[in-house]
Design a protein around this motif. Structure first.
Motif, PDB file in Angstrom:
ATOM      1  N   ILE A   1       0.863  -1.183   0.000  1.00  0.00           N
ATOM      2  CA  ILE A   1       0.000   0.000   0.000  1.00  0.00           C
ATOM      3  C   ILE A   1       0.895   1.227   0.000  1.00  0.00           C
ATOM      4  CG2 ILE A   1      -1.734   1.328   1.257  1.00  0.00           C
ATOM      5  CD1 ILE A   1      -2.654  -1.276   2.561  1.00  0.00           C
ATOM      6  N   ALA A   2       0.570   2.165  -0.871  1.00  0.00           N
ATOM      7  CA  ALA A   2       1.250   3.459  -0.901  1.00  0.00           C
ATOM      8  C   ALA A   2       0.194   4.543  -1.027  1.00  0.00           C
ATOM      9  CB  ALA A   2       2.228   3.530  -2.067  1.00  0.00           C
ATOM     10  N   ILE A   3       0.549   5.728  -0.586  1.00  0.00           N
ATOM     11  CA  ILE A   3      -0.326   6.887  -0.740  1.00  0.00           C
ATOM     12  C   ILE A   3       0.463   7.920  -1.523  1.00  0.00           C
ATOM     13  CG2 ILE A   3      -1.663   8.670   0.433  1.00  0.00           C
ATOM     14  CD1 ILE A   3      -1.690   6.639   2.863  1.00  0.00           C
ATOM     15  N   HIS A   4      -0.070   8.310  -2.662  1.00  0.00           N
ATOM     16  CA  HIS A   4       0.634   9.259  -3.518  1.00  0.00           C
ATOM     17  C   HIS A   4       0.795  10.578  -2.765  1.00  0.00           C
ATOM     18  CE1 HIS A   4       1.598  11.895  -6.847  1.00  0.00           C
ATOM     19  NE2 HIS A   4       1.932  10.791  -7.522  1.00  0.00           N
ATOM     20  N   PRO A   5       2.016  11.095  -2.673  1.00  0.00           N
ATOM     21  CA  PRO A   5       2.249  12.288  -1.857  1.00  0.00           C
ATOM     22  C   PRO A   5       1.569  13.556  -2.369  1.00  0.00           C
ATOM     23  CG  PRO A   5       4.236  11.652  -3.019  1.00  0.00           C
ATOM     24  CD  PRO A   5       3.238  10.569  -3.261  1.00  0.00           C
ATOM     25  N   ARG A   6       1.387  13.686  -3.647  1.00  0.00           N
ATOM     26  CA  ARG A   6       0.766  14.894  -4.196  1.00  0.00           C
ATOM     27  C   ARG A   6      -0.727  14.695  -4.434  1.00  0.00           C
ATOM     28  NH1 ARG A   6       2.878  15.488  -9.445  1.00  0.00           N
ATOM     29  NH2 ARG A   6       0.981  14.454 -10.131  1.00  0.00           N
ATOM     30  N   GLU A   7      -1.090  13.625  -5.105  1.00  0.00           N
ATOM     31  CA  GLU A   7      -2.486  13.387  -5.472  1.00  0.00           C
ATOM     32  C   GLU A   7      -3.313  12.817  -4.328  1.00  0.00           C
ATOM     33  OE1 GLU A   7      -3.523  14.563  -8.275  1.00  0.00           O
ATOM     34  OE2 GLU A   7      -1.483  15.056  -8.912  1.00  0.00           O
ATOM     35  N   ASN A   8      -2.632  12.273  -3.313  1.00  0.00           N
ATOM     36  CA  ASN A   8      -3.295  11.708  -2.142  1.00  0.00           C
ATOM     37  C   ASN A   8      -4.114  10.467  -2.480  1.00  0.00           C
ATOM     38  OD1 ASN A   8      -3.400  12.033   0.677  1.00  0.00           O
ATOM     39  ND2 ASN A   8      -5.476  12.797   0.553  1.00  0.00           N
ATOM     40  N   ASP A   9      -3.790   9.803  -3.592  1.00  0.00           N
ATOM     41  CA  ASP A   9      -4.475   8.581  -3.999  1.00  0.00           C
ATOM     42  C   ASP A   9      -3.922   7.382  -3.240  1.00  0.00           C
ATOM     43  OD1 ASP A   9      -6.042   9.880  -5.891  1.00  0.00           O
ATOM     44  OD2 ASP A   9      -4.600   9.549  -7.501  1.00  0.00           O
ATOM     45  N   LEU A  10      -4.799   6.453  -2.895  1.00  0.00           N
ATOM     46  CA  LEU A  10      -4.408   5.195  -2.283  1.00  0.00           C
ATOM     47  C   LEU A  10      -4.046   4.229  -3.400  1.00  0.00           C
ATOM     48  CD1 LEU A  10      -4.262   3.780   0.510  1.00  0.00           C
ATOM     49  CD2 LEU A  10      -6.561   2.915   0.042  1.00  0.00           C
ATOM     50  N   ILE A  11      -2.841   3.664  -3.327  1.00  0.00           N
ATOM     51  CA  ILE A  11      -2.337   2.770  -4.370  1.00  0.00           C
ATOM     52  C   ILE A  11      -2.127   1.401  -3.745  1.00  0.00           C
ATOM     53  CG2 ILE A  11      -0.483   2.381  -6.040  1.00  0.00           C
ATOM     54  CD1 ILE A  11       0.080   5.494  -5.683  1.00  0.00           C
ATOM     55  N   LEU A  12      -2.724   0.372  -4.347  1.00  0.00           N
ATOM     56  CA  LEU A  12      -2.637  -0.981  -3.806  1.00  0.00           C
ATOM     57  C   LEU A  12      -1.851  -1.887  -4.734  1.00  0.00           C
ATOM     58  CD1 LEU A  12      -6.366  -1.473  -2.749  1.00  0.00           C
ATOM     59  CD2 LEU A  12      -4.498  -0.522  -1.406  1.00  0.00           C
ATOM     60  N   GLY A  13      -0.968  -2.677  -4.159  1.00  0.00           N
ATOM     61  CA  GLY A  13      -0.307  -3.758  -4.892  1.00  0.00           C
ATOM     62  C   GLY A  13      -0.979  -5.048  -4.490  1.00  0.00           C
ATOM     63  N   THR A  14      -1.629  -5.714  -5.446  1.00  0.00           N
ATOM     64  CA  THR A  14      -2.378  -6.922  -5.130  1.00  0.00           C
ATOM     65  C   THR A  14      -1.718  -8.137  -5.773  1.00  0.00           C
ATOM     66  OG1 THR A  14      -3.842  -6.738  -7.049  1.00  0.00           O
ATOM     67  CG2 THR A  14      -4.520  -5.585  -5.040  1.00  0.00           C
ATOM     68  N   HIS A  15      -2.167  -9.298  -5.347  1.00  0.00           N
ATOM     69  CA  HIS A  15      -1.681 -10.548  -5.891  1.00  0.00           C
ATOM     70  C   HIS A  15      -2.861 -11.245  -6.567  1.00  0.00           C
ATOM     71  CE1 HIS A  15       1.127 -13.915  -6.106  1.00  0.00           C
ATOM     72  NE2 HIS A  15       0.060 -14.673  -5.983  1.00  0.00           N
ATOM     73  N   GLY A  16      -2.844 -11.286  -7.883  1.00  0.00           N
ATOM     74  CA  GLY A  16      -3.874 -12.003  -8.590  1.00  0.00           C
ATOM     75  C   GLY A  16      -4.921 -11.151  -9.256  1.00  0.00           C
ATOM     76  N   ARG A  17      -4.825  -9.834  -9.148  1.00  0.00           N
ATOM     77  CA  ARG A  17      -5.812  -8.960  -9.810  1.00  0.00           C
ATOM     78  C   ARG A  17      -5.086  -7.887 -10.587  1.00  0.00           C
ATOM     79  NH1 ARG A  17     -11.425 -10.351  -9.197  1.00  0.00           N
ATOM     80  NH2 ARG A  17     -11.324 -11.885  -7.610  1.00  0.00           N
TER      81      ARG A  17
END
Length: 170
Positions: free
Chosen positions: A154-170
């Motif tokens: 999981i990361a949160i974009h520092p400027r856009e404030n978007d939640l970014i997910l790294g998943t397994h299988g999707r």
């Protein structure tokens, strides 16, 4: 082949000073250095309720409080599927468990603290994402059409404030 034990699984530097580094291993060590790696101390035995040799899935230093560190652990290799999520306020000297409300039977892969909101945490496990607005006192599943999927990062974009997910299988 793949080695059985002895690998670093997570490494993180303090956001306040580069001298403080945390390292977790696949055999349950959680090491802390306060002097840029000249000396290390294993603090895993200070974590209450954590079985020995439990895989360290993530260490995350706080962006808001010096000395605060979050850690997650994955015991499924030992047949233990409990959620293990902890916080320390003093560089790993003392730990509190903050996984109350997370589902039983699903190990935790990652924890992330929001860079703008100190009380907002996210964890990823084998069935999705959970969030806490009170620094881990309680957890709620994030749904919003997210399928049941293992979340490994999981990361949160520092400027856009978007939640970014790294998943397994999707």
């Amino acid at each position: 082949g793949t080695s059985t034990y002895g690998n670093l699984t997570t490494l993180a530097e303090s956001r306040f000073t580069p001298d403080v580094i945390y390292a977790g291993t696949d055999d349950g060590n959680l090491q802390v250095t306060m002097d840029s790696g000249n000396t290390w101390e294993n603090v895993a035995d200070r974590i209450p309720g954590l079985p020995e040799r439990t895989y360290v899935s993530r260490v995350t230093p706080s962006a808001h409080a010096e000395g605060r560190i979050y850690a997650t652990f994955d015991g499924h290799r030992n047949g233990d599927y409990s959620a293990y999520v902890y916080v320390s306020e003093n560089y790993g000297k003392d730990w509190s468990r903050i996984d109350d409300g997370l589902p039983h039977g699903w190990s935790v892969n990652v924890i992330t603290e929001h860079h703008r909101a100190p009380n907002l945490l996210f964890v990823g496990n084998e069935i999705g994402v959970y969030f806490s607005i009170d620094r881990g006192e309680s957890w709620t599943q994030l749904k919003n059409n997210l399928p049941v999927v293992p979340v490994d990062d999981i990361a949160i974009h520092p400027r856009e404030n978007d939640l970014i997910l790294g998943t397994h299988g999707r």
